[in-house]
Scaffold this motif. Structure first.
Motif, PDB file in Angstrom:
ATOM      1  N   ARG A  95     -24.732 -56.445   6.958  1.00 59.67           N
ATOM      2  CA  ARG A  95     -23.402 -57.017   7.240  1.00 59.67           C
ATOM      3  C   ARG A  95     -22.297 -56.194   6.597  1.00 59.67           C
ATOM      4  O   ARG A  95     -21.285 -55.907   7.223  1.00 59.67           O
ATOM      5  CB  ARG A  95     -23.333 -58.455   6.726  1.00 59.67           C
ATOM      6  N   LYS A  96     -22.483 -55.829   5.337  1.00 51.64           N
ATOM      7  CA  LYS A  96     -21.473 -55.038   4.620  1.00 51.64           C
ATOM      8  C   LYS A  96     -21.282 -53.665   5.253  1.00 51.64           C
ATOM      9  O   LYS A  96     -20.208 -53.071   5.135  1.00 51.64           O
ATOM     10  CB  LYS A  96     -21.851 -54.899   3.154  1.00 51.64           C
ATOM     11  N   ALA A  97     -22.326 -53.155   5.923  1.00 49.66           N
ATOM     12  CA  ALA A  97     -22.229 -51.863   6.608  1.00 49.66           C
ATOM     13  C   ALA A  97     -21.642 -52.013   8.014  1.00 49.66           C
ATOM     14  O   ALA A  97     -21.507 -51.029   8.746  1.00 49.66           O
ATOM     15  CB  ALA A  97     -23.609 -51.211   6.680  1.00 49.66           C
ATOM     16  N   GLY A  98     -21.320 -53.255   8.409  1.00 42.87           N
ATOM     17  CA  GLY A  98     -20.745 -53.496   9.728  1.00 42.87           C
ATOM     18  C   GLY A  98     -21.768 -53.505  10.847  1.00 42.87           C
ATOM     19  O   GLY A  98     -21.442 -53.241  12.002  1.00 42.87           O
ATOM     20  N   ILE A  99     -23.021 -53.830  10.497  1.00 44.41           N
ATOM     21  CA  ILE A  99     -24.113 -53.813  11.465  1.00 44.41           C
ATOM     22  C   ILE A  99     -24.674 -55.218  11.639  1.00 44.41           C
ATOM     23  O   ILE A  99     -24.995 -55.897  10.666  1.00 44.41           O
ATOM     24  CB  ILE A  99     -25.249 -52.865  10.985  1.00 44.41           C
ATOM     25  N   SER A 100     -24.809 -55.640  12.884  1.00 43.92           N
ATOM     26  CA  SER A 100     -25.472 -56.903  13.202  1.00 43.92           C
ATOM     27  C   SER A 100     -26.977 -56.664  13.210  1.00 43.92           C
ATOM     28  O   SER A 100     -27.460 -55.781  13.915  1.00 43.92           O
ATOM     29  CB  SER A 100     -25.013 -57.379  14.586  1.00 43.92           C
ATOM     30  N   CYS A 101     -27.717 -57.410  12.410  1.00 42.50           N
ATOM     31  CA  CYS A 101     -29.167 -57.238  12.302  1.00 42.50           C
ATOM     32  C   CYS A 101     -29.866 -58.465  12.878  1.00 42.50           C
ATOM     33  O   CYS A 101     -29.640 -59.584  12.414  1.00 42.50           O
ATOM     34  CB  CYS A 101     -29.566 -57.041  10.842  1.00 42.50           C
ATOM     35  N   ASP A 102     -30.706 -58.245  13.886  1.00 40.19           N
ATOM     36  CA  ASP A 102     -31.371 -59.338  14.571  1.00 40.19           C
ATOM     37  C   ASP A 102     -32.888 -59.177  14.510  1.00 40.19           C
ATOM     38  O   ASP A 102     -33.433 -58.258  15.122  1.00 40.19           O
ATOM     39  CB  ASP A 102     -30.924 -59.396  16.029  1.00 40.19           C
ATOM     40  N   PRO A 103     -33.586 -60.078  13.801  1.00 38.31           N
ATOM     41  CA  PRO A 103     -35.049 -60.020  13.780  1.00 38.31           C
ATOM     42  C   PRO A 103     -35.629 -60.668  15.041  1.00 38.31           C
ATOM     43  O   PRO A 103     -35.073 -61.636  15.570  1.00 38.31           O
ATOM     44  CB  PRO A 103     -35.411 -60.821  12.532  1.00 38.31           C
ATOM     45  N   MET A 104     -36.712 -60.105  15.512  1.00 38.09           N
ATOM     46  CA  MET A 104     -37.426 -60.633  16.682  1.00 38.09           C
ATOM     47  C   MET A 104     -38.816 -60.022  16.688  1.00 38.09           C
ATOM     48  O   MET A 104     -39.106 -59.135  15.883  1.00 38.09           O
ATOM     49  CB  MET A 104     -36.660 -60.310  17.966  1.00 38.09           C
TER      50      MET A 104
END
Length: 131
Positions: A95-104
């Protein structure tokens, strides 16, 4: 100096983006090649990665994703056969790097990665190998 009969050991790296053609049997196929084990698909290429289903959030190579954060907005985390939660500290770092991270699951991550890559979106993926 290595003897002529010694195998050359190289860091696993494919220097371009490529869709994932197949997954399973403990590895992946892409760009007319195959790789046994987990992979990271980043803007700079596809890398072998030491993480596995027992430790899906480990491996120092994951830090490379943050080095390339400027070119990534979506990070798909294929956690193996089952969906696993990304540890809060790692999620916060994304989040702090401006990236949306989605686990699946890895299968869902491969399919989503291929679609987003074809659309030209700024996507990267961590894909845990499945059997």
């Amino acid at each position: 100096m290595a003897e002529p009969s010694d195998p050359e050991i190289r860091d696993a790296h494919y220097p371009r983006r490529a869709p994932i053609d197949a997954y399973g049997n403990g590895g992946f196929r892409f760009a007319d090649m195959s790789h046994r084990g987990s992979i990271l698909c980043l803007p700079s290429g596809i890398y072998g990665w030491s993480a596995d289903a027992d430790e899906p959030f480990g491996g120092a190579r994951l830090l490379k994703a943050f080095e390339e954060a400027e070119d990534i907005r979506f990070f798909l985390y294929g956690t193996g056969a089952d969906i696993r939660r990304v540890p809060p500290a790692l999620l916060d770092r994304f989040r702090k790097a401006g990236i949306s991270c989605d686990p699946m699951s890895t299968g869902a991550a491969v399919r989503t990665y291929n679609i987003m890559l074809a659309e030209g979106r700024p996507v990267a993926a961590a894909l845990i190998a499945v059997d």
